[in-house]
Every structure is written in C-alpha cells, then in structure tokens.
Design a protein around this motif. Structure first.
Motif, PDB file in Angstrom:
ATOM      1  N   ARG A  41      16.964   0.240  63.052  1.00 41.07           N
ATOM      2  CA  ARG A  41      18.132   0.821  63.679  1.00 41.07           C
ATOM      3  C   ARG A  41      18.589   2.088  62.968  1.00 41.07           C
ATOM      4  NH1 ARG A  41      20.631  -1.822  67.506  1.00 41.07           N
ATOM      5  NH2 ARG A  41      19.753  -3.771  66.727  1.00 41.07           N
ATOM      6  N   HIS A  42      18.567   2.067  61.654  1.00 41.53           N
ATOM      7  CA  HIS A  42      19.108   3.202  60.906  1.00 41.53           C
ATOM      8  C   HIS A  42      18.109   4.322  60.773  1.00 41.53           C
ATOM      9  CE1 HIS A  42      22.736   1.146  59.802  1.00 41.53           C
ATOM     10  NE2 HIS A  42      22.023   0.079  59.510  1.00 41.53           N
ATOM     11  N   LEU A  43      18.609   5.527  60.915  1.00 40.75           N
ATOM     12  CA  LEU A  43      17.744   6.683  60.701  1.00 40.75           C
ATOM     13  C   LEU A  43      17.943   7.161  59.266  1.00 40.75           C
ATOM     14  CD1 LEU A  43      18.409   8.727  63.951  1.00 40.75           C
ATOM     15  CD2 LEU A  43      16.529   7.169  63.463  1.00 40.75           C
ATOM     16  N   TYR A  44      16.910   7.060  58.503  1.00 43.70           N
ATOM     17  CA  TYR A  44      16.972   7.512  57.115  1.00 43.70           C
ATOM     18  C   TYR A  44      17.186   9.030  57.087  1.00 43.70           C
ATOM     19  CZ  TYR A  44      15.491   8.215  52.270  1.00 43.70           C
ATOM     20  OH  TYR A  44      15.427   8.559  50.943  1.00 43.70           O
ATOM     21  N   VAL A  45      17.822   9.517  56.020  1.00 46.32           N
ATOM     22  CA  VAL A  45      18.276  10.913  55.992  1.00 46.32           C
ATOM     23  C   VAL A  45      17.140  11.910  56.196  1.00 46.32           C
ATOM     24  CG1 VAL A  45      18.118  11.132  53.478  1.00 46.32           C
ATOM     25  CG2 VAL A  45      19.756  12.524  54.741  1.00 46.32           C
ATOM     26  N   ALA A  46      15.934  11.574  55.774  1.00 48.20           N
ATOM     27  CA  ALA A  46      14.810  12.493  55.974  1.00 48.20           C
ATOM     28  C   ALA A  46      14.662  12.826  57.454  1.00 48.20           C
ATOM     29  CB  ALA A  46      13.518  11.876  55.448  1.00 48.20           C
ATOM     30  N   ILE A  61      15.071  16.260  62.470  1.00 42.05           N
ATOM     31  CA  ILE A  61      15.688  16.517  63.776  1.00 42.05           C
ATOM     32  C   ILE A  61      16.391  17.874  63.781  1.00 42.05           C
ATOM     33  CG2 ILE A  61      17.519  15.777  65.340  1.00 42.05           C
ATOM     34  CD1 ILE A  61      16.874  12.910  64.666  1.00 42.05           C
ATOM     35  N   ALA A  62      17.198  18.113  62.762  1.00 38.90           N
ATOM     36  CA  ALA A  62      17.944  19.379  62.718  1.00 38.90           C
ATOM     37  C   ALA A  62      16.981  20.558  62.639  1.00 38.90           C
ATOM     38  CB  ALA A  62      18.895  19.388  61.527  1.00 38.90           C
ATOM     39  N   SER A  63      15.901  20.394  61.887  1.00 35.46           N
ATOM     40  CA  SER A  63      14.946  21.489  61.777  1.00 35.46           C
ATOM     41  C   SER A  63      14.324  21.773  63.132  1.00 35.46           C
ATOM     42  CB  SER A  63      13.826  21.143  60.798  1.00 35.46           C
ATOM     43  OG  SER A  63      14.362  20.743  59.565  1.00 35.46           O
ATOM     44  N   THR A  95      12.896  25.192  54.258  1.00 32.76           N
ATOM     45  CA  THR A  95      13.788  24.394  53.424  1.00 32.76           C
ATOM     46  C   THR A  95      14.114  23.024  54.001  1.00 32.76           C
ATOM     47  OG1 THR A  95      14.746  26.459  52.669  1.00 32.76           O
ATOM     48  CG2 THR A  95      15.897  24.464  52.078  1.00 32.76           C
ATOM     49  N   THR A  96      14.809  22.961  55.126  1.00 36.48           N
ATOM     50  CA  THR A  96      15.275  21.637  55.571  1.00 36.48           C
ATOM     51  C   THR A  96      14.130  20.650  55.849  1.00 36.48           C
ATOM     52  OG1 THR A  96      15.603  22.505  57.796  1.00 36.48           O
ATOM     53  CG2 THR A  96      17.543  22.325  56.407  1.00 36.48           C
ATOM     54  N   PRO A  97      13.041  21.048  56.500  1.00 32.62           N
ATOM     55  CA  PRO A  97      11.990  20.035  56.679  1.00 32.62           C
ATOM     56  C   PRO A  97      11.414  19.575  55.338  1.00 32.62           C
ATOM     57  CG  PRO A  97      11.433  22.058  57.861  1.00 32.62           C
ATOM     58  CD  PRO A  97      12.674  22.331  57.113  1.00 32.62           C
ATOM     59  N   TYR A  98      11.340  20.514  54.394  1.00 34.56           N
ATOM     60  CA  TYR A  98      10.816  20.143  53.085  1.00 34.56           C
ATOM     61  C   TYR A  98      11.795  19.263  52.325  1.00 34.56           C
ATOM     62  CZ  TYR A  98       6.155  21.945  52.742  1.00 34.56           C
ATOM     63  OH  TYR A  98       4.803  22.079  52.887  1.00 34.56           O
ATOM     64  N   LEU A  99      13.086  19.429  52.614  1.00 39.76           N
ATOM     65  CA  LEU A  99      14.046  18.502  52.014  1.00 39.76           C
ATOM     66  C   LEU A  99      13.818  17.108  52.574  1.00 39.76           C
ATOM     67  CD1 LEU A  99      17.197  20.762  51.930  1.00 39.76           C
ATOM     68  CD2 LEU A  99      16.017  19.776  49.962  1.00 39.76           C
ATOM     69  N   GLY A 100      13.501  17.066  53.875  1.00 40.01           N
ATOM     70  CA  GLY A 100      13.149  15.783  54.467  1.00 40.01           C
ATOM     71  C   GLY A 100      11.979  15.160  53.718  1.00 40.01           C
ATOM     72  N   LEU A 101      10.959  15.976  53.441  1.00 42.94           N
ATOM     73  CA  LEU A 101       9.802  15.468  52.702  1.00 42.94           C
ATOM     74  C   LEU A 101      10.217  15.007  51.311  1.00 42.94           C
ATOM     75  CD1 LEU A 101       6.960  18.020  53.593  1.00 42.94           C
ATOM     76  CD2 LEU A 101       7.670  15.976  54.811  1.00 42.94           C
ATOM     77  N   MET A 102      11.106  15.807  50.682  1.00 44.06           N
ATOM     78  CA  MET A 102      11.552  15.426  49.341  1.00 44.06           C
ATOM     79  C   MET A 102      12.249  14.072  49.377  1.00 44.06           C
ATOM     80  SD  MET A 102      14.424  17.205  46.883  1.00 44.06           S
ATOM     81  CE  MET A 102      15.890  16.419  47.544  1.00 44.06           C
ATOM     82  N   TYR A 103      13.142  13.894  50.364  1.00 43.83           N
ATOM     83  CA  TYR A 103      13.899  12.644  50.414  1.00 43.83           C
ATOM     84  C   TYR A 103      12.997  11.453  50.744  1.00 43.83           C
ATOM     85  CZ  TYR A 103      18.571  14.531  49.740  1.00 43.83           C
ATOM     86  OH  TYR A 103      19.689  15.095  49.185  1.00 43.83           O
ATOM     87  N   ARG A 161      24.789   8.739  49.520  1.00 43.70           N
ATOM     88  CA  ARG A 161      26.018   9.378  50.013  1.00 43.70           C
ATOM     89  C   ARG A 161      25.950  10.880  49.832  1.00 43.70           C
ATOM     90  NH1 ARG A 161      28.998   4.532  48.306  1.00 43.70           N
ATOM     91  NH2 ARG A 161      29.918   3.725  50.222  1.00 43.70           N
ATOM     92  N   LEU A 162      25.465  11.308  48.671  1.00 47.90           N
ATOM     93  CA  LEU A 162      25.356  12.740  48.404  1.00 47.90           C
ATOM     94  C   LEU A 162      24.405  13.391  49.409  1.00 47.90           C
ATOM     95  CD1 LEU A 162      26.117  15.075  46.609  1.00 47.90           C
ATOM     96  CD2 LEU A 162      24.323  14.410  45.015  1.00 47.90           C
ATOM     97  N   SER A 163      23.367  12.649  49.783  1.00 44.63           N
ATOM     98  CA  SER A 163      22.409  13.249  50.713  1.00 44.63           C
ATOM     99  C   SER A 163      23.059  13.507  52.071  1.00 44.63           C
ATOM    100  CB  SER A 163      21.174  12.362  50.851  1.00 44.63           C
ATOM    101  OG  SER A 163      21.484  11.216  51.604  1.00 44.63           O
ATOM    102  N   ILE A 164      24.050  12.710  52.414  1.00 48.96           N
ATOM    103  CA  ILE A 164      24.746  12.934  53.687  1.00 48.96           C
ATOM    104  C   ILE A 164      25.515  14.251  53.638  1.00 48.96           C
ATOM    105  CG2 ILE A 164      26.563  12.073  55.190  1.00 48.96           C
ATOM    106  CD1 ILE A 164      25.829   9.257  54.269  1.00 48.96           C
ATOM    107  N   VAL A 165      26.247  14.434  52.563  1.00 47.75           N
ATOM    108  CA  VAL A 165      27.004  15.682  52.424  1.00 47.75           C
ATOM    109  C   VAL A 165      26.037  16.864  52.330  1.00 47.75           C
ATOM    110  CG1 VAL A 165      28.725  16.885  51.062  1.00 47.75           C
ATOM    111  CG2 VAL A 165      28.804  14.420  51.238  1.00 47.75           C
ATOM    112  N   HIS A 166      24.975  16.662  51.578  1.00 49.53           N
ATOM    113  CA  HIS A 166      23.950  17.696  51.456  1.00 49.53           C
ATOM    114  C   HIS A 166      23.497  18.136  52.838  1.00 49.53           C
ATOM    115  CE1 HIS A 166      19.593  18.709  49.932  1.00 49.53           C
ATOM    116  NE2 HIS A 166      20.288  19.785  50.182  1.00 49.53           N
ATOM    117  N   PHE A 167      23.154  17.175  53.651  1.00 50.89           N
ATOM    118  CA  PHE A 167      22.620  17.503  54.967  1.00 50.89           C
ATOM    119  C   PHE A 167      23.610  18.297  55.806  1.00 50.89           C
ATOM    120  CE2 PHE A 167      22.311  16.502  59.497  1.00 50.89           C
ATOM    121  CZ  PHE A 167      21.043  16.983  59.754  1.00 50.89           C
TER     122      PHE A 167
END
Lengths: 56, 708
Positions: free
Chosen positions: B156-161, B166-168, B216-224, B239-245
């Motif tokens: 059910r949950h979409l992990y931050v990556a 999606i945003a990318s 950047t953002t897709p690679y952040l997904g890879l990092m996460y 939690r920090l990753s949410i604000v980061h995103f």
C-alpha cells in the motif's frame, strides 16, 4: 547598473518574489506538519520497505 | 490470507545496466576527446572530418552523458527497485522492451544527427523536432508502464524513492514539452518558438531543471533505495526524506534564472533565481546528511565495501555541488564564474562524482545480484574507486584554477586604463590547464574500463537469474488507516494524487517565473533600429548554429567595465527580439561575439575561419575549411523566411519568394569586395560568404541607433 526598467511597466511586478516566498513558507510549514503527524510504527514499516525483499 | 506468487524480471534491469555502462564509456570518451581538442586544435581534424569539430562533438558528449549514461542508469534502478518496493512485476514487459529499444534508438539518432549538424542550438535540448517527438512517445510509454505498475501494486505504501521517480517523470515531461516548442522548417530543421530574452529564460528554466529532475531527483530515488540496501539498514530519517522531497521539488523549479545573471534578463527574475537557489541549500543538505547518517556506526563497513565507498563520495559530491550551486548564483560570485571554466568544474563534480559514482556503486552492487554471485574482485573495485577520485580531483582543480586565472587576466587594466591582456593571452595561459583537465578525464575513464572488466568477469563467473520468484498478499479493497495517521500517509497511498500534487508544486514555480516574461513581450523596449536578418545573414546564422559556435562563443556582453572595454556596449534585451533561437551561449572559450559586426574587415574573417592561427597566432579555434566548399542552401530560404514570419518576425508578406534575389545580391557584394580589395577569389554561393554576412551583422543595429 539597471538595464531592465521595461519590467516596471507590469504593474506590481515586485510582488512576485514576495508572493513566492510566502507560498514556500506556507508550503514548508504544511509539509513539516505532515511529517510529524505520521505514526511511528508506520514510519518504521515504510522505511524498511527496501530491505524486505521477501523473495520468499 | 492468500499469497500471490509472481516473478521479478531481471532482464530489463540487465539490459539497461549494459546500455548505461556502454553509453557511459562512449560519452566520457567523447568528453576526453573534446577536452584534448581544446588544448590541441589539430585534433579537430577539420580537413578530414568536419563533423567531429569541437562545436559538434561537445553536444554529443553532453547529451550522451546526460540522457544515455544517466538516463539508462535511472531506468536500471527503476526497473529493479519499483517491482521490489511494490511487490509486483513491472506491469508490461512489452512496454518495457519498447521503452528500452526506443531509448537506445533515440540515442543513436541523437548522436548521428548532432554530428551531421542537425541541432536546435539550445544547450542540452539540441535534438531536432522529429527526435523530440520520439522522446515524448517513449517517455509516455515509460510513464504508462511505471504508473500501471504502481496502480497494480501489492504494497500500500509508496516508499520515498518512488515519489522521486514520479516527480521526475512528470516534471521532465513538462520541461521537455515547454522547451521544445519549435516551428519545423523542414525535416530536421526548426526554429525555437521563443525569441531572445524569452527563449533564454525558457531554455535555462529547462536547462536548470534538467539538472534537477534528470540528474538529481531520480538519482536521489536511487540513493534512497540502494544506499539502505547496500548498508543493510533503513535510511537515517524517513521523516527528513519527506521534507527533502517536497521542499526540493518546490524550490528547484524556480532557480533557473541564476544562469542568466547580469544578462539582459529582467532584474526581478534574476533576484528570484538567486533567492530560491540559496534556499535550495537546505533541502539538498538535508538529503545529503540523511544519506551519510544512514551509515552512522557502519563506517567499518564502508572501509571494506567498495559499493559503500562509492556511495559516500557520490553523496558528498552531491552535497558539494549543491552548496557550490547556490554560491554561484550570488551575483558577485557569478560575475567571476559565469562563462568560465568554473561552471565546467561545477557540473563535473556533479556528473563525475554524484552521477558517476552513484552509478558505479549501484552497478557493483547490482550486477553480482543479477548473476547470483559475488563481485569478481573487490580489490579492482577499490582501485577503481581511488582512480576515479583522483580523476575527479585532476579534472576539477585545474578548472577552478583556470577560472580564476582568466578572471584576473580579463579584468586587469594598465594604469593608463587600457586592458592589460588580449583575449589570446588568456587563451594561451589556460591551455596547460586544459591539458591537465583532459588527463584527469582520461584517468576517470580508465577507472570505468577497470569497472567494465570487473563486471564482465563477475557476470561470467555467475549465472544470470532471469526471474526471481516472490510472494505477497494482494491489497485488500477496504483499508483503514491507523487513526492517528493523517494527511501524508493518505497522499502517499494515492499515486495519482501524488503525481498531480507534484505537478502542481512544480507548476506554480514554472508559471510564476515564465508567465510574466510572456506578458512582457509588448514591453520589451523595441529598439527601432533593430531589424530582422537579411536572408543571407539568416542562412549564415543557421550555419553558426549548425557548427555549434555557441559552444565556445557567447553573444551577451555584461555591464562590467572590463567587458564593455573589451567587447563593446553591453547587450540590451531589445536587440534579440528576432533571435530564434537565442545564442547567448554559456561558455567563453573564445571571445564574446555580441559586437563582432564591423570589428574586422570581411577578409579578416575569410582568413580566420579558414585558418584561425593565421590571424590570431596561438588560437585554439577549429578551422572550418568545409565552409569554403559547401554551397549556401538557397533552397531553404523560402521556408525559413516563411517560418520566421509566422512567429512574428516582420518580413513583408510574399517576401519569401524574392528573398533569394536579395541573398544573391548581398553575397555577390561581399564576394566582389573580397576580390577587389583583398584579391581573394571566392564564388559568392559558398557558405563562408553567409557566415561572414552574419558575423558582420551581429550587434550592429544598435550602432545605427546611436549614429542618428
């Protein structure tokens, strides 16, 4: 040196940066609020998603 | 509960990984060649291969690294991570295959067409309109496959990556479409819909956000995803990753104008770009720390595991370039860095360090997994790590150095108030730095070859696992969120809502930034003496674009004493109203050309383009012998004028049918003068005549104004 005076013709263009800043702050506060409102057990479940490959 | 049984496909991740590494090596090799060309212009081989001159090669290098290397790297990670995070195979294998082969086909078309000289002349968006359409189609195929997978998920949950992916996806789609508005003139030739200041703003809104949402953002997904995996522990703070995103995607989209400080771009837009760039430090560093802290208490592991080593340097480079970037958008720093090698150093910290090392780390982790074995040699991987790091340093340090050297030389005045150095003196000074940079790049590339060897050996050692079996329970229809989880977990369970919200968030920034500039159209003070190009000049301008002169020359003089004295009066917004596309450039390997018109006689240009060193001893500009052979493409004049008028350039109606008469007349005039005054014999239908006409026109209209 000012060489872009032509923008002054748009009335109230200086409002743009301020509006954007306010928008960001509001947005940021909302996000921070969300962040804190998430349940702890949920967080720990979600953050473990990448680790749990469960290939059986 | 019933468990569904299903299989993860490893074939596409493997394909994408191979493509990523292959194109990575090709793209970096081209970069190394281009770097050596700058130091040793004979390597342009202009007489034999006019298609390989620096102006054409550099766009192939940048496009290959961004869209082929990093692009395939993103897809590798996505096709591996998404199914596992969502406990379902990718929705359609067929779409996946279309995506893969479509993307590789685009890359080949891009490389071939760029070398052939088909280019829009807008950096990082050089590809011509048919390829733009292909990109759109393949991107949509990718999107459909990704979203269908997300919708049919078992988690059910979409992990931050996944949010980052999606945003990318949605932002890249938006950027690509907005920046690619162009009016086709013929197959493989188009003009940007926008002109001058507007074109510049849209282009850098695009260019900056291509860095943001592709590199950047897709690679952040890879990092996460891959960093926790390799370290075998969850991310430091979810939690920090949410604000980061959210703050990252909100802020990034505004920062584009920091590429245009001190130009003729409106001042408020410049300030906006600066302000948002500074704010970007916060989320970026939040993300970096989140990555690094994930390894807290595991540093002994880092010492042994090359994967983690690569990740640590990658994330550190991410932190460095996201600190440097905002600094570069401070006006006084930008005055030094813009048009200089500093920018080049900055992007390579990002490209080699962040994208390069993250990709390498991912590959060292992934390939053994795909082949169900251990890495062939940890030692070789460690060697690669050190060689790569050395390569980055040897690349970046000379570039910083060269940037400062040339800055101080450019702005030096003698006590009498004269410029102390000619441009060519500066060129001569920086050549040793160019050589060092090329060596740094070569070393980095050697590391890549070591990796390829190591990975091939690894693959040979193991056996490929085409499918991995897995089990999970399907999602139940009725779900009750825990009573105290509000808002965010709601959004995060709704992928489409997440998509729409991301689009809204980036849309706001885009709108606020772009819309006023379009409203301004009527407000750009028209300078009465600025007139459309003559047909011959227009043809010359298209040759200028084709040869990629903008890769070395700017056409935008900033209002500084040392620039005005060197180049002439600073550039005004009104001068560019007929420039489809704008050609302000971003790097001054050669001098600014915004006021080149009338600076020299026609014969000077004639000799200089044939053999730059004959006019400027020590020049590193390529020679262009082919311009003296090729004939001006008179057949296209008609449709070019027509297209220009459609976009509002005031050619009289019906002018296209007689435009070639004017073209011939002007060309004959130039050829006759060359023959009479300089005893140079050249037939008037050669391309060199058109480019001389264009060069002699640039920046002269405004002089007419002041003569009045």
């Amino acid at each position: 040196m000012k060489f872009s005076t032509y923008l002054e013709k748009i009335s109230g263009v200086s409002i743009y940066p301020i509006v954007s800043l306010v928008m960001f702050i509001v947005f940021f506060v909302l996000v921070t609020y969300w962040m804190y409102s998430i349940d702890k057990t949920e967080i720990s479940r979600i953050e473990n998603l990448p680790l749990d490959d469960n290939n059986k | 509960m019933n468990l569904d049984k299903f299989y993860y496909d490893n074939k596409l991740p493997k394909f994408f990984a191979i493509a990523c590494i292959f194109w990575g090596a090709v793209g970096m090799l081209l970069g190394v060649i281009a770097a050596f060309q700058l130091a040793f212009p004979v390597l342009n081989f202009s007489e034999y291969f006019p298609n390989l001159a620096f102006g054409r090669l550099r766009p192939v290098h940048t496009n290959a690294v961004i869209f082929a290397f990093v692009g395939n790297g993103i897809f590798t990670g996505i096709y591996y991570a998404i199914p596992r995070l969502l406990k379902t195979p990718m929705w359609s294998n067929k779409l996946g295959n279309i995506h893969f082969w479509g993307w590789q086909f685009i890359i080949v078309c891009a490389a071939v067409s760029l070398l052939m000289g088909f280019t829009t002349g807008k950096e990082y968006a050089e590809l011509e309109w048919p390829i733009d359409i292909l990109i759109t189609l393949v991107w949509v195929v990718f999107g459909i496959n990704m979203f269908a997978t997300i919708i049919t998920r078992r988690e059910r949950h979409l992990y931050v990556a996944i949010w980052f992916f999606i945003a990318s996806w949605v932002t890249v789609a938006l950027l690509h479409i907005v920046n690619s508005f162009e009016i086709p003139v013929s197959f493989m030739k188009s003009y940007s819909w926008y002109a001058g200041v507007q074109d510049a703003l849209v282009q850098w809104w695009y260019g900056h956000n291509a860095v943001a949402f592709f590199l950047t953002t897709p690679y952040l997904g890879l990092m996460y995803y891959f960093l926790p995996k390799a370290a075998n522990r969850p991310v430091y703070s979810y939690r920090l990753s949410i604000v980061h995103f959210w703050s990252l995607i909100f802020l990034y989209i505004w920062a584009g104008p920091h590429h245009l400080l001190y130009t003729a771009l409106p001042e408020w837009a410049q300030s906006l770009g600066t302000a948002f760039s500074i704010m970007l430090i916060l989320p970026s560093w939040g993300g970096m720390l989140n990555g690094l802290f994930t390894l807290r208490g595991a540093w002994d592991k880092v010492r042994e595991d090359p994967v983690l080593k690569f990740f640590v340097v990658a994330v550190t480079c991410y932190g460095m370039s996201t600190f440097e970037g905002p600094m570069l958008s401070l006006k006084n720093v930008n005055a030094i860095s813009h048009y200089s090698d500093w920018t080049v150093a900055h992007v390579h910290i990002g490209a080699l360090g962040w994208n390069g090392f993250l990709t390498f780390g991912m590959m060292y982790w992934l390939i053994p997994k795909l082949f169900n074995t251990k890495l062939y040699s940890t030692k070789l991987a460690a060697t690669h790590f050190w060689i790569g790091t050395l390569g980055i340093l040897l690349y970046a340090i000379p570039m910083y150095w060269s940037a400062f050297r040339s800055y101080f030389m450019m702005k030096a005045f003698t006590p009498e108030g004269q410029l102390q150095y000619q441009f060519i003196d500066v060129v001569q000074t920086v050549i040793p730095f160019y050589i060092m940079r090329a060596i740094g790049g070569t070393i980095f590339l050697i590391g890549v070859f070591i990796m390829i060897y190591n990975l091939v050996k690894t693959a040979k050692k193991g056996s490929f696992v085409a499918k991995e079996e897995a089990e999970a329970a399907p999602l139940t229809k009725e779900y009750r969120a825990p009573s105290n989880s509000i808002w965010h977990s709601f959004i995060e369970r709704k992928p489409i809502l997440l998509l729409v919200l991301s689009l809204v968030v980036v849309g706001i920034g885009g709108l606020v930034e772009l819309v006023p500039t379009f409203l301004v159209k009527e407000n750009i003070p028209s300078i009465a003496s600025v007139k459309p190009y003559t047909p011959l000049e227009l043809q010359g301008r298209d040759i200028y674009i084709r040869e990629g002169c903008y890769n070395c020359h700017s056409q935008m003089i900033r209002p500084f004493r040392y620039e005005v004295t060197r180049y002439g009066e600073y550039s005004k917004a009104g001068e560019f109203v007929y420039d489809h596309p704008f050609q302000w450039g971003s790097k001054r390997t050669g001098p600014d050309l915004a006021r080149i018109g009338g600076k020299y006689g026609d014969a000077w240009h004639f000799n200089h383009m044939l053999e730059p060193t004959s006019m400027a001893p020590g020049s590193i500009m390529p020679s262009y012998p082919s311009l003296y052979e090729n004939e001006i493409d008179r057949g296209s004049t008609n449709s070019k004028i027509h297209a220009m008028r459609k976009m509002g350039v005031p050619y009289e109606s019906g002018y296209e049918s007689i435009a070639n008469d004017d073209l011939d007349k002007q060309a004959k005039g130039i050829a006759d003068r060359l023959a009479k005054d300089n005893n140079i014999k050249v037939s008037s239908n050669k391309e060199i005549i058109a480019i001389i006409a264009y060069l002699q026109r640039i920046g002269t209209d405004i002089k007419l104004e002041s003569k009045k």
